[in-house]
Design a protein around this motif. Sequence first.
Motif, PDB file in Angstrom:
ATOM      1  N   UNK A 144       0.859  -1.179   0.000  1.00  0.00           N
ATOM      2  CA  UNK A 144       0.000   0.000   0.000  1.00  0.00           C
ATOM      3  C   UNK A 144       0.896   1.230   0.000  1.00  0.00           C
ATOM      4  N   UNK A 145       0.606   2.133  -0.912  1.00  0.00           N
ATOM      5  CA  UNK A 145       1.392   3.350  -1.087  1.00  0.00           C
ATOM      6  C   UNK A 145       0.836   4.410  -0.139  1.00  0.00           C
ATOM      7  N   UNK A 146       1.553   4.639   0.948  1.00  0.00           N
ATOM      8  CA  UNK A 146       1.042   5.482   2.017  1.00  0.00           C
ATOM      9  C   UNK A 146       0.846   6.931   1.598  1.00  0.00           C
ATOM     10  N   UNK A 147       1.769   7.498   0.799  1.00  0.00           N
ATOM     11  CA  UNK A 147       1.608   8.901   0.430  1.00  0.00           C
ATOM     12  C   UNK A 147       0.606   9.104  -0.701  1.00  0.00           C
ATOM     13  N   UNK A 148       0.071   8.026  -1.250  1.00  0.00           N
ATOM     14  CA  UNK A 148      -0.959   8.094  -2.294  1.00  0.00           C
ATOM     15  C   UNK A 148      -2.279   7.512  -1.789  1.00  0.00           C
ATOM     16  N   UNK A 149      -2.421   7.456  -0.470  1.00  0.00           N
ATOM     17  CA  UNK A 149      -3.637   6.926   0.156  1.00  0.00           C
ATOM     18  C   UNK A 149      -4.050   7.859   1.287  1.00  0.00           C
ATOM     19  N   UNK A 150      -5.346   8.058   1.443  1.00  0.00           N
ATOM     20  CA  UNK A 150      -5.791   8.972   2.480  1.00  0.00           C
ATOM     21  C   UNK A 150      -7.139   8.605   3.061  1.00  0.00           C
ATOM     22  N   UNK A 151      -7.458   9.301   4.135  1.00  0.00           N
ATOM     23  CA  UNK A 151      -8.742   9.172   4.826  1.00  0.00           C
ATOM     24  C   UNK A 151      -9.219  10.576   5.183  1.00  0.00           C
ATOM     25  N   UNK A 152     -10.462  10.668   5.605  1.00  0.00           N
ATOM     26  CA  UNK A 152     -10.986  11.970   6.018  1.00  0.00           C
ATOM     27  C   UNK A 152     -10.294  12.466   7.282  1.00  0.00           C
ATOM     28  N   UNK A 153      -9.931  11.533   8.175  1.00  0.00           N
ATOM     29  CA  UNK A 153      -9.317  11.915   9.454  1.00  0.00           C
ATOM     30  C   UNK A 153      -7.983  11.197   9.615  1.00  0.00           C
TER      31      UNK A 153
END
Length: 189
Positions: free
Chosen positions: A135-144
């Motif tokens: 999983x690419x951490x800097x290309x993945x996000x969440x609302x919080x």
Amino acid sequence: MTEEGERRAATLQAASSVLVVVDLQDRLVPAIEDHEAVVARAGILVKAAEILAIPVVFTEHFPEKIGPTVAAVTTQGPGRQVFRKEHFNACDEPGFTTLMADLGRPQAIVCGTEAHVCVLQTALGLVGLGYQTAVVEDASGSRKAPDREAGFRRLAVSGVTPVTSEMVVFEWAARGGTDDFRALHALIK
């Protein structure tokens, strides 16, 4: 080294990879913390995949409600596939595992939204199917932020390799001095 350890330790290779872009959709992305950076990094991965002829699978969760994948990361390349889903885990969706198997690539590089829901569940599903999954951490996000970080912690202890977009691009490139490397390097300058 155990088989699982070998699978996790393997270098990402362009010829073995498929990029799975999870739910980076028009109506969801603006709610994601630091969404501009997430979209920019996912865009780099998509462009790198195009340069190296790596298939890209875009999942779209209820696109009639959440919208299509954001234009900044879409591609019209021959390796592009859009997969509509209703399950949070794309692997639970009829046809997704067949699509992935037909690509014949053992490495799944996953990015998108939300890190603690659809990215998490899809990555865990891919691990369960035997894919070497990153999983690419800097290309993945969440609302919080707390949800995002909890998602990454859970992935890391569940057989998913944490990576950054630059790590992926340089591993796919494998070496410098080539036309492909020059094109890839221009993406991350």
